[in-house]
Design a protein around this motif. Sequence first.
Motif, PDB file in Angstrom:
ATOM      1  N   PHE A   1       2.205   5.335   7.761  1.00 38.81           N
ATOM      2  CA  PHE A   1       2.758   4.021   8.076  1.00 38.81           C
ATOM      3  C   PHE A   1       2.074   3.385   9.290  1.00 38.81           C
ATOM      4  O   PHE A   1       1.594   2.251   9.222  1.00 38.81           O
ATOM      5  CB  PHE A   1       4.270   4.146   8.324  1.00 38.81           C
ATOM      6  CG  PHE A   1       4.959   2.839   8.543  1.00 38.81           C
ATOM      7  CD1 PHE A   1       5.435   2.116   7.465  1.00 38.81           C
ATOM      8  CD2 PHE A   1       5.141   2.325   9.818  1.00 38.81           C
ATOM      9  CE1 PHE A   1       6.079   0.900   7.650  1.00 38.81           C
ATOM     10  CE2 PHE A   1       5.776   1.114  10.022  1.00 38.81           C
ATOM     11  CZ  PHE A   1       6.252   0.402   8.934  1.00 38.81           C
TER      12      PHE A   1
ATOM     13  N   THR B   1       0.827  -1.202   0.000  1.00 37.74           N
ATOM     14  CA  THR B   1       0.000   0.000   0.000  1.00 37.74           C
ATOM     15  C   THR B   1       0.862   1.254   0.000  1.00 37.74           C
ATOM     16  O   THR B   1       0.616   2.176  -0.785  1.00 37.74           O
ATOM     17  CB  THR B   1      -0.942   0.001   1.222  1.00 37.74           C
ATOM     18  OG1 THR B   1      -1.740  -1.182   1.196  1.00 37.74           O
ATOM     19  CG2 THR B   1      -1.839   1.216   1.218  1.00 37.74           C
ATOM     20  N   CYS B   2       1.861   1.290   0.858  1.00 43.17           N
ATOM     21  CA  CYS B   2       2.754   2.452   0.885  1.00 43.17           C
ATOM     22  C   CYS B   2       3.517   2.594  -0.431  1.00 43.17           C
ATOM     23  O   CYS B   2       3.768   3.703  -0.898  1.00 43.17           O
ATOM     24  CB  CYS B   2       3.731   2.341   2.048  1.00 43.17           C
ATOM     25  SG  CYS B   2       2.969   2.600   3.661  1.00 43.17           S
TER      26      CYS B   2
ATOM     27  N   ASP C   1       4.306   6.865  -0.510  1.00 42.63           N
ATOM     28  CA  ASP C   1       4.336   7.737   0.661  1.00 42.63           C
ATOM     29  C   ASP C   1       4.218   6.872   1.919  1.00 42.63           C
ATOM     30  O   ASP C   1       3.377   5.982   1.976  1.00 42.63           O
ATOM     31  CB  ASP C   1       3.174   8.728   0.589  1.00 42.63           C
ATOM     32  CG  ASP C   1       3.221   9.782   1.673  1.00 42.63           C
ATOM     33  OD1 ASP C   1       4.152   9.784   2.488  1.00 42.63           O
ATOM     34  OD2 ASP C   1       2.298  10.619   1.697  1.00 42.63           O
ATOM     35  N   TYR C   2       5.033   7.148   2.909  1.00 38.30           N
ATOM     36  CA  TYR C   2       5.019   6.379   4.150  1.00 38.30           C
ATOM     37  C   TYR C   2       4.517   7.203   5.334  1.00 38.30           C
ATOM     38  O   TYR C   2       4.709   6.830   6.473  1.00 38.30           O
ATOM     39  CB  TYR C   2       6.415   5.830   4.446  1.00 38.30           C
ATOM     40  CG  TYR C   2       6.781   4.670   3.549  1.00 38.30           C
ATOM     41  CD1 TYR C   2       6.604   3.365   3.977  1.00 38.30           C
ATOM     42  CD2 TYR C   2       7.276   4.884   2.272  1.00 38.30           C
ATOM     43  CE1 TYR C   2       6.917   2.295   3.156  1.00 38.30           C
ATOM     44  CE2 TYR C   2       7.593   3.822   1.443  1.00 38.30           C
ATOM     45  CZ  TYR C   2       7.412   2.536   1.895  1.00 38.30           C
ATOM     46  OH  TYR C   2       7.726   1.482   1.075  1.00 38.30           O
ATOM     47  N   SER C   3       3.848   8.320   5.073  1.00 34.96           N
ATOM     48  CA  SER C   3       3.394   9.169   6.174  1.00 34.96           C
ATOM     49  C   SER C   3       2.265   8.523   6.976  1.00 34.96           C
ATOM     50  O   SER C   3       2.069   8.863   8.135  1.00 34.96           O
ATOM     51  CB  SER C   3       2.967  10.541   5.649  1.00 34.96           C
ATOM     52  OG  SER C   3       1.909  10.410   4.740  1.00 34.96           O
TER      53      SER C   3
END
Length: 164
Positions: free
Chosen positions: A134, A124-125, A130-132
């Motif tokens: 997470f 998904t990330c 984007d890992y914001s």
Amino acid sequence: MLIGTLILGASLVLLPQLYGEGYHAIKENILMANHTLLTTSIAITFLGIILLKPIVTSVTLASGGDGGVFAPSIFIGGFIGLLFAICLNTFFKADVIPLNFMILGMGAMLSASINAPFTALFLTCGIINDYSLFFPILLTCLVAKYTAQYIYPFTVYTYSPKAK
């Protein structure tokens, strides 16, 4: 194969978003998620997509076509999350961010269907680049996995019908 072709053709005429793995529709909705308003046509379209995608995927596989579990799960989860957020904003004035719900839905559905929360998290990330989110995605994926296991202990990879 002919029956599968007819079913797929009719489904794609009704809802072109069902074509292929669905990443094109996900990316389109990611761009428009926060500006989408709930109308009758949007609700019917989203419900049709959510209900028909598993059928279209199954027919594709049964007809000898290529397919899998990851992309359809992410696709369905994204649409469920987006529809849920839009309904919350429309009926309850919740003022939630639809894009976040779409992303969380993508991870939750994949995690629930394959019981692999970390795979779902990183896919998904990776899709959104984007890992914001997470930790919210991680929490959602873990809850989805254990809820799915509680409801039905098998995944698409571990289920096998009993031999007669």
